[in-house]
Design a protein around this motif. Structure first.
Motif, PDB file in Angstrom:
ATOM      1  N   THR A 162       7.090  -4.815   0.749  1.00 27.00           N
ATOM      2  CA  THR A 162       7.927  -4.796  -0.452  1.00 27.00           C
ATOM      3  C   THR A 162       7.150  -4.223  -1.634  1.00 27.00           C
ATOM      4  OG1 THR A 162       9.175  -6.719   0.321  1.00 27.00           O
ATOM      5  CG2 THR A 162       9.281  -6.219  -2.026  1.00 27.00           C
ATOM      6  N   ASP A 166       8.261  -0.809  -3.577  1.00 29.65           N
ATOM      7  CA  ASP A 166       8.629  -0.876  -4.990  1.00 29.65           C
ATOM      8  C   ASP A 166       7.693  -0.070  -5.880  1.00 29.65           C
ATOM      9  OD1 ASP A 166      10.651  -2.540  -4.186  1.00 29.65           O
ATOM     10  OD2 ASP A 166       9.687  -4.406  -4.878  1.00 29.65           O
ATOM     11  N   PRO A 170       9.552   4.443  -2.004  1.00 35.06           N
ATOM     12  CA  PRO A 170      10.920   3.907  -2.117  1.00 35.06           C
ATOM     13  C   PRO A 170      11.774   4.114  -0.865  1.00 35.06           C
ATOM     14  CG  PRO A 170      10.663   5.904  -3.435  1.00 35.06           C
ATOM     15  CD  PRO A 170       9.299   5.509  -2.995  1.00 35.06           C
TER      16      PRO A 170
END
Length: 462
Positions: A162, A166, A170
């Motif tokens: 994650t 982020d 992407p």
């Protein structure tokens, strides 16, 4: 893999996995005195080869298991291990106050600090991208885009992915399933159901010996420490845990425990492992009954004898070495004569003779040497000779090490080839590194054999 020193064993385990999930557990006091008064430390963990599992003697063992037992011993209490299938279950129950701590191969994550506190770091791991050697071969994070990638939901792996998505990538996607274990996802990669996964290096090292086509592509982060989780507010327990760790670390007990579970898996040889797994089907069935009979007769697990025989001869009854040793268990002519083996090329005679010789070596060791070190040192004597083992034990004692510990003997054995040492020893020069490698390979083969047999019993297709 680098372990952070520390740990020994004690107490009994209240182990009842069939009760998992049957009823809601009451909240427990995290106060240290309350734990001592109850006489039981309640610990959440997972059933896995790096945490807690049942061995061939139907006894609970495992790296996390042994560490927890040592801590509990310093408190003077027993341990109740509660096995849970997922990290989410473990965190939810610990947060609800139904256990005193979680020891499940968990890393320090910022997201976990809101509800939990951490014990000291006790083992260093690194997240690795793992794929099938005959499938996708990503060499960078960009190469993961578009691949089928699966990890455990709520894990440190998902948190790392994650962060990467982020901040830098992407288009990176993955499937996060909280109901699966890392071991099951690695098996899915091996079965080519998915392209890749993320797993800690210690878990990969154990499992790629069972599934040798697993291939490490690249690390996903810097090395990080495993640590136990405690509920917020368990300050006294946390202080006791840190005090225990300081003492255990100073005594280097964690080194001994870590070596038991990881020392023999440090070196991975894909070709050798894949060949060994094939020969479990191709060669072993013809000799399995002989190993089973010899094991029962002389007090060894037959899988250990089979692993030793594979190291000696690759299960070839006609094997010969340049030094003249022959047969399945590679007996010298002199040893064969002493054992009454008149045909070293007869598998039945060779296996029985080799097992009898190993049992004899084990019986000649000092009574102060306990299992499993006793069998391991006997195997080393099978390879290098009992005289050199006596020298190694004397040298270990001279160096302030434990002559009854295989961990300490494997440190001093290589010195038997160094003039500064062997010229002062009774039996002189020896290729002392050989028994170290010999035993590491036997333990590796034994572990792989046990896993492969279990997979076959469960109907898998290793």
């Amino acid at each position: 893999m680098r372990f952070i020193k520390g740990l020994a064993l004690a107490t009994t385990v209240a182990f009842a996995p069939w009760l998992v999930g049957c009823q809601k557990e009451p909240a427990l006091s995290p106060a240290l005195q309350a734990i001592k008064d109850s006489g039981t430390l309640v610990v959440l963990t997972r059933n896995a080869p790096t945490t807690h599992f049942i061995d061939r003697d139907d006894q609970p063992i495992g790296f996390e298991h042994d560490l927890v037992k040592d801590f509990a011993n310093t408190l003077g209490v027993d341990v109740e291990f509660r096995l849970r299938h997922t990290i989410t279950e473990i965190q939810n129950e610990l947060d609800a106050g139904t256990a005193h701590l979680a020891a499940a191969g968990l890393t320090r994550l910022e997201s976990r600090t809101e509800n939990f506190s951490f014990g000291p770091g006790y083992y260093e791991v690194q997240q690795q991208v793992v794929c099938h050697r005959a499938g996708a071969q990503p060499r960078s994070l960009e190469d993961l885009v578009g691949l089928s990638l699966q990890v455990i939901g709520g894990s440190s792996y998902e948190e790392r992915l994650t962060q990467l998505r982020d901040t830098e990538y992407p288009e990176l996607t993955w499937d996060a399933d909280p109901s699966l274990s890392t071991e099951l996802i690695l098996q899915k990669v091996w079965e080519k159901q998915i392209d890749c996964t993320i797993a800690d290096s210690n878990i990969v090292a154990i499992n790629r010996r069972y599934f040798p086509e697993l291939s490490v592509m690249f690390p996903l982060n810097e090395p990080e420490e495993l640590a136990w989780l405690l509920p917020k507010g368990a300050d006294e327990l946390g202080q006791a845990l840190h005090a225990w760790y300081e003492e255990a670390n100073a005594a280097a007990r964690i080194t001994l425990i870590a070596a038991r579970y990881y020392a023999h898996v440090e070196i991975f040889d894909y070709v050798d492992t894949a060949r060994f797994i094939r020969r479990i089907d191709e060669r072993l069935p013809a000799y399995q009954a002989l190993f089973e009979h010899a094991g029962e007769k002389y007090g060894f697990d037959w899988r250990l004898l089979a692993a030793q025989a594979y190291q000696e001869s690759h299960w070839s009854p006609t094997a010969r070495s340049p030094t003249g040793v022959r047969g399945m268990m590679m007996l010298t002519l002199r040893t064969a004569g002493e054992l009454g083996v008149d045909n070293r090329l007869d598998p039945a005679q060779s296996i029985d003779g080799g097992a009898r010789y190993l049992a004899n070596l084990r019986s000649r060791l000092s009574e102060s040497i306990t299992e499993p070190d006793r069998t391991w040192i006997a195997l080393a004597a099978y390879n290098v000779g009992m005289g050199h083992i006596h020298d190694a034990r004397a040298l270990a004692a001279h160096k302030g090490k434990n002559p009854d510990s295989w961990l300490d003997l494997r440190e001093v054995l290589p010195r038997l080839s160094q003039p500064d040492y062997y010229r002062h020893l009774r039996y002189g020069y020896a290729r002392g590194s050989e028994p170290v490698h010999y035993l590491r390979r036997i333990r590796n083969y034994e572990d792989i054999l046990g896993k492969q047999l279990t997979l076959r019993e469960e109907g898998g297709t290793p």
